[in-house]
Design a protein around this motif. Structure first.
Motif, short mmCIF file in Angstrom:
data_model
loop_
_atom_site.label_atom_id
_atom_site.label_comp_id
_atom_site.label_asym_id
_atom_site.label_seq_id
_atom_site.Cartn_x
_atom_site.Cartn_y
_atom_site.Cartn_z
N GLN A 1 1.99 1.78 -3.55
CA GLN A 1 0.85 2.24 -4.32
C GLN A 1 0.63 3.74 -4.12
N ASP A 2 0.68 4.17 -2.87
CA ASP A 2 0.45 5.58 -2.56
C ASP A 2 1.53 6.47 -3.20
N LYS A 3 2.77 6.02 -3.14
CA LYS A 3 3.86 6.82 -3.72
C LYS A 3 3.74 6.90 -5.24
N PRO B 1 0.81 -1.23 0.00
CA PRO B 1 0.00 0.00 0.00
C PRO B 1 0.84 1.28 0.00
N LEU B 2 1.99 1.25 0.65
CA LEU B 2 2.85 2.43 0.67
C LEU B 2 3.42 2.71 -0.72
N VAL C 1 0.89 6.80 -6.91
CA VAL C 1 -0.22 7.74 -7.16
C VAL C 1 0.27 9.19 -6.97
N GLN C 2 1.03 9.42 -5.92
CA GLN C 2 1.56 10.77 -5.68
C GLN C 2 2.48 11.20 -6.82
#
Length: 398
Positions: free
Chosen positions: A293-295, A290-291, A297-298
């Protein structure tokens, strides 16, 4: 595409003529990046400037022979005279085709426009055709050991003797000096002058006894940057751009050209790097974190923001374009390198081949550590914005 704005909105619609031009350059690149040039796709990027240099030089001359060199220059100076919209399209399609990094960027994007704006007719006639034909390669003699982002502290000196400028001093972090045969040099030509007064913008041949080039070995294992020592180097008296002592305004003009339309192509290259990272994350399972994935997206959101800002800048709405643009893309790209290493995991710690052959993402990470330093450090850009835009008190200077 109309690069203009109404209020805070930028019109991003494309005209039929824009779409026709995009198709023209896309088809040309597809048909010409073939045969002996096919293997050059993707070569020569940041940290990999040594790759297939002679072959990329040949490719650049092939571009020139077909009218795709110096496309933004006015037709009267030998360019293609493309509109701003067409320039954006050209650079975007060049990057999307994964075409090789060009070896004449400094001449085409920096010195050429500077000579068109500030040079004498004789200088234009002498140098512009050779830049277009990729017969001369240039480097930029700005930074010094005591004058990096602060060009007003330049200490390299030049004096006139018998119709020649005699130059003594040292430049550092000079990109591609080892492949260039000319350098545009900022030197102090008025004894006792200080800060931005008394500087001149000189055109100096590199192939002479008074010039010594020492490559700087970088973390990438390559040497794009160099130290350049001038010890009695010479250039003709008429090879000063603008008036002697008036080099500051010419130098600032060059820096303005440095962050123009081609920055949008840079973002397409960034998009390609991000896609490589995403593909690796999918193949090695890192995409399930998940981390990560978030990076990712950012990173996508940041890249979209860079493009929107770039187009808005071209619309003329920003008054301090260069500093803002640098502050946006440099930390974003450095973070992209960090994301690459997080996705690669432990495999990032070993080279692909002894003794020190880096893969694409390792080179990205190591080279991007310097993004916030070269081309004007982030600290300097913040000072420029604070003092010139926000009107804050100037930083104390010793």
């Amino acid at each position: 595409m109309q690069i203009k704005s109404e209020g805070n909105a930028v019109d991003l619609t494309y005209s039929d003529q824009d779409n026709e031009f995009r198709q023209e350059i896309r088809l040309w690149l597809e048909s010409n990046l073939a045969g002996r040039f096919a293997r050059l796709r993707g070569l020569g990027g940041s940290g990999r400037e040594h790759e297939a240099f002679e072959e990329r030089l040949e490719w650049n001359r092939h571009l020139a022979a077909h009218g795709w060199s110096c496309v933004s220059w006015p037709k009267e100076h030998g360019g293609r005279g493309l509109s701003l919209q067409q320039q954006v399209i050209f650079h975007e399609e060049y990057a999307r085709a994964n075409a090789p990094a060009r070896v004449n960027h400094l001449g085409e994007e920096l010195l050429g426009p500077t000579l068109i704006a500030f040079g004498s007719p004789e200088q234009q006639a002498r140098f512009l055709p050779r830049i277009i034909a990729v017969e001369d390669l240039w480097c930029q003699g700005y930074s010094e050991p005591g004058a990096g982002s602060d060009l007003a502290s330049v200490a390299t000196k030049a004096r006139l003797e018998d119709g020649k400028w005699i130059i003594d001093g040292q430049k550092v972090w000079t990109s591609l000096a080892h492949t260039a045969n000319w350098c545009f040099v900022i030197a102090r030509t008025e004894a006792g002058s200080r800060k931005h007064q008394g500087l001149s913008y000189l055109l100096v041949p590199m192939d002479q006894d008074g010039v010594e080039i020492k490559p700087i070995l970088q973390l990438t294992g390559t040497s794009e940057f160099n130290e350049v020592f001038f010890d009695g180097a010479q250039t003709d008296a008429d090879l000063v751009v603008g008036e002697p002592g008036g080099g500051w305004s010419v130098a600032m003009g060059t820096l303005g050209f440095e962050r123009g339309v081609s920055t949008l192509a840079q973002q397409i290259s960034f998009q390609g790097e991000l896609q490589v990272i995403i593909d690796l994350a999918r193949s090695n399972g890192a995409i399930n974190d998940p981390l990560i994935q978030d990076k990712i997206v950012q990173a996508h959101m940041g890249l979209d923001m860079l493009r929107m800002h770039g187009l808005r800048t071209l619309s003329g709405e920003q008054g301090i374009e260069a500093s803002i643009t640098k502050l946006l893309w440099a930390p974003w790209h450095r973070s992209l390198g960090e994301l690459a290493m997080a996705v690669a995991g432990s495999s990032a710690l070993t080279v692909s081949r002894a003794p020190y052959e880096l893969d694409e993402l390792q080179a990205l990470y190591l080279f991007s550590r310097a993004d916030t330093l070269y081309g004007g450090s982030d600290e300097i850009q913040r000072n420029v914005i604070a003092e010139r835009v926000l009107g804050l008190p100037k930083e104390a200077r010793v």
